[in-house]
Motif scaffolding. Structure first.
Motif, PDB file in Angstrom:
ATOM      1  N   GLN A   1      48.162  39.742  37.248  1.00  0.00           N
ATOM      2  CA  GLN A   1      47.501  40.625  37.684  1.00  0.00           C
ATOM      3  C   GLN A   1      46.689  41.100  38.806  1.00  0.00           C
ATOM      4  N   ALA A   2      46.314  40.037  39.976  1.00  0.00           N
ATOM      5  CA  ALA A   2      45.553  40.520  41.370  1.00  0.00           C
ATOM      6  C   ALA A   2      46.158  41.018  42.074  1.00  0.00           C
ATOM      7  N   GLY A   3      47.809  40.454  41.607  1.00  0.00           N
ATOM      8  CA  GLY A   3      48.725  41.320  42.627  1.00  0.00           C
ATOM      9  C   GLY A   3      49.186  42.571  42.807  1.00  0.00           C
ATOM     10  N   ILE A   4      49.381  42.599  41.085  1.00  0.00           N
ATOM     11  CA  ILE A   4      49.269  44.199  40.483  1.00  0.00           C
ATOM     12  C   ILE A   4      47.747  44.817  41.229  1.00  0.00           C
ATOM     13  N   LEU A   5      46.853  44.644  41.186  1.00  0.00           N
ATOM     14  CA  LEU A   5      45.576  45.950  41.290  1.00  0.00           C
ATOM     15  C   LEU A   5      45.728  45.590  43.712  1.00  0.00           C
TER      16      LEU A   5
END
Length: 485
Positions: A124-128
Motif C-alpha cells: 500500500q505504501a508503494g502505491i501511495l
C-alpha cells in the motif's frame, strides 16, 4: 531475498521480547530492531533507516498517535502500524485518519496476521508513493504551464486553477475558487454548448468562445478539455486548457479590414472615374445651355439650370469624399503628445458642441509619453468620431465623455455618449462606406476614421454599454518599424 527492516517503537522490553518471538515464526526475510522511547523513534523515522515501523500506543512522553502525526507531517513515506494492548475503535479510527497503514491489538497478533499486515502495508505504501510522485509531477506541470488550466465540474463548481489562470483572469485564488465557471464565460449559451459537447464526447478540442476577466476584458479563447474521475470525491471533473486566441483574431480581423480597404479603394477610384466623365459632360452642356441667347434672359430656366448644376457639384463632392475616405496616403509622422491632439480636436468642434448644448468632459491620464503619428489625420479621425457622437444624441441632457490612458504599449482613447446607441444587427456594419442610420449623414466619417487608425497600426472598435455608445481608439505609443504605409 531482500530483507525487510522492521523497527519496533515500544517502551516495554517484555513486549519487544514477545514481538521478537512472533517474528521467529515468520519468514527470515524480516529483521527486527527496537527503540524504547518516543525521541529515538522519531529520530529513526526521520533518518529513514527502516522499511516498516511498529508503534505502541503508549510511549511515556507521548502517545503513538502523537508520534504518527509528527512522522506523517515530517514526510514519512514508510508504513506505520499502530499497536495497542486492547482494542479501541476510537484509537483505531484516529490512527487510520492520520495515516496509519494498519491497527493491531497485541493480544490478537499471530505470525500469519503480522506477516500479512506488513506485506500489505508495504504494498500500500508503494502505491501511495507512486500516486504522490505522480501528483507532484502533475502539480509541477499544472503550476508551471504557461496556459491557464482550470479544474471544474458539470455544476460549474471551480475546484482548482493554476497560477497562469489566476494571472489571466485577474483574480486572487480565494476569490476565483468561490466563483461558478459561468462567471468567466462572456456568453451563457457558449458555456452550455461547451458543457453539452464535453459531456457527449468525454473530451473536447479547440472549442472557441469568449471568456471574460475580472476587470471585464473579453478574450477570444480556445478550450481543450477532458473529463476525469476524481477518486477522492468520487465525482467527474473537467480539466480544461485555455489558449488565448485574441492576438490571432486581431491579426485575422486586421487582414480582413486591410482587404476591404484595398477593395474599397479600387471600387471608389473606378466608380469616381465612371461618374466624373458624364458629370463633366453635363456641366459643359449646362454652361453652353445657359449661354444660349434664347434662354439667357429667362430667369425661370436659369434658376432650374442652377439647381441642376448645384446638384452636379454635390454629386462631384460626394464622390471626392468617397475617394478620399478610401485612399491610402503616405503618413507625415511626427512625435506629439496625445493630450494636445485631443484638446485641439475638441477645440475645432467647439461651435458644434456649443450649438447642440452638449456637456463634454475629459479624463486624460498618463499622457507624458509622446506618440508617433500624423497629427492632422488623427485629428480628423477624432473629430469624425466626436461628430458621430453628437449626431447620435436626440434628447437632453446630451453628454460626451472622452478618456485617455496608457494600456500596455498603447494609448487607449474612449469617446462615450449617452445617445441612442447602435442596434446589435447594425454594429458590424457601422464602419462600412455609406452605411448610416442618421438623417443628412453620408456614412463616411467612421469609415475614414477606421482607415486612418489602421494606417497608424492602431484600431477603432465599438464597445457595448447599457446606454449610448463607446468607441475605443488604440494608437501605438511607438511602433515606427511596424507602421504600414
Amino acid at each position: 531475498m531482500k530483507q525487510v527492516r522492521v523497527l519496533l517503537i515500544d517502551d516495554d522490553e517484555d513486549d519487544y521480547i514477545l514481538t521478537k518471538g512472533i517474528f521467529n515464526h515468520i519468514s527470515e526475510r524480516y529483521t527486527l530492531a527496537w527503540v524504547d522511547n518516543y525521541d529515538k523513534g522519531i529520530s529513526a523515522i526521520n533518518k529513514k533507516q527502516f522499511d516498516v515501523y511498529l508503534v505502541d500506543y503508549r510511549l511515556g512522553k507521548g502517545t503513538g498517535i502523537d508520534l504518527l502525526e509528527e512522522a506523517i507531517n515530517s514526510g514519512c513515506e514508510q508504513p506505520i502500524i499502530m499497536l495497542t494492548g486492547k482494542g479501541d475503535i476510537t484509537i483505531d479510527e484516529q490512527a487510520m485518519n492520520i495515516g496509519a497503514a494498519d491497527y493491531l491489538v497485541k493480544d490478537e497478533i499471530e505470525p500469519p496476521l503480522l506477516d500479512r499486515s506488513i506485506r500489505y502495508s508495504i504494498k500500500q505504501a508503494g502505491i501511495l508513493k507512486a500516486l504522490k510522485d505522480s501528483e507532484r509531477k502533475y502539480r509541477a506541470i499544472f503550476e508551471q504551464a504557461n496556459d491557464p488550466i482550470l479544474v471544474s465540474d458539470c455544476l460549474g463548481t471551480i475546484h482548482d486553477i493554476n497560477s497562469s489562470g489566476l494571472k489571466f483572469f485577474g483574480y486572487e485564488r480565494s476569490e476565483f475558487i468561490n466563483l461558478k465557471d459561468a462567471a468567466i464565460f462572456n456568453n451563457a449559451m457558449e458555456r452550455e454548448r461547451f458543457k453539452e459537447m464535453l459531456e457527449a464526447n468525454g473530451s473536447l478540442s479547440d472549442f472557441e468562445c469568449e471568456l471574460v476577466s475580472e476587470d471585464g476584458t473579453v478574450y477570444y479563447c480556445s478550450l481543450s478539455s477532458f473529463i476525469q474521475m476524481d477518486l477522492v470525491n468520487v465525482s467527474e471533473v473537467y480539466h480544461t486548457i485555455i489558449r488565448d486566441l485574441s492576438y490571432r483574431r486581431h491579426i485575422e480581423e486586421k487582414s480582413v479590414s486591410l482587404g476591404k480597404m484595398y477593395i474599397s479603394e479600387h471600387i471608389a477610384k473606378g466608380l469616381g472615374e465612371e461618374i466624373r466623365d458624364p458629370l463633366s459632360t453635363i456641366n459643359l452642356a449646362l454652361d453652353e445651355l445657359s449661354a444660349e441667347s434664347a434662354i439667357a434672359n429667362n430667369e425661370s430656366v436659369q434658376a432650374y439650370l442652377e439647381i441642376i448644376k448645384g446638384n452636379c457639384d454635390r454629386v462631384t463632392q460626394l464622390i471626392q469624399n468617397f475617394i478620399s475616405s478610401t485612399e491610402t496616403k503616405n503618413l507625415n509622422l511626427q512625435r506629439h503628445q496625445m493630450k494636445e491632439v485631443i484638446e485641439e480636436s475638441v477645440a475645432d468642434l467647439e461651435d458644434l458642441i456649443l450649438g447642440h448644448n452638449i456637456e463634454l468632459t475629459t479624463t486624460l491620464l498618463h499622457l507624458d509619453k509622446k506618440v508617433l503619428l500624423d497629427k492632422p489625420k488623427i485629428k480628423e479621425a477624432l473629430k469624425s468620431i466626436i461628430k458621430n457622437a453628437v449626431e447620435a444624441m436626440q434628447s437632453y441632457p446630451k453628454k460626451i465623455h472622452i478618456t485617455c490612458r496608457v494600456n500596455d504599449d498603447m494609448y487607449e482613447i474612449g469617446v462615450e455618449d449617452n445617445g441612442i446607441g447602435v442596434d446589435p444587427p447594425n454594429q458590424h456594419k457601422i464602419f462600412e462606406p455609406f452605411f448610416t442610420t442618421k438623417k443628412r449623414a453620408n456614412g463616411l466619417g467612421l469609415t475614414h476614421a477606421q482607415r486612418v487608425l489602421t494606417t497608424h497600426n492602431g484600431s477603432l472598435e465599438l464597445k457595448s454599454i447599457p446606454e449610448g455608445s463607446l468607441f475605443l481608439i488604440h494608437i501605438p505609443i511607438y511602433h515606427e518599424g511596424a507602421l504600414w504605409f
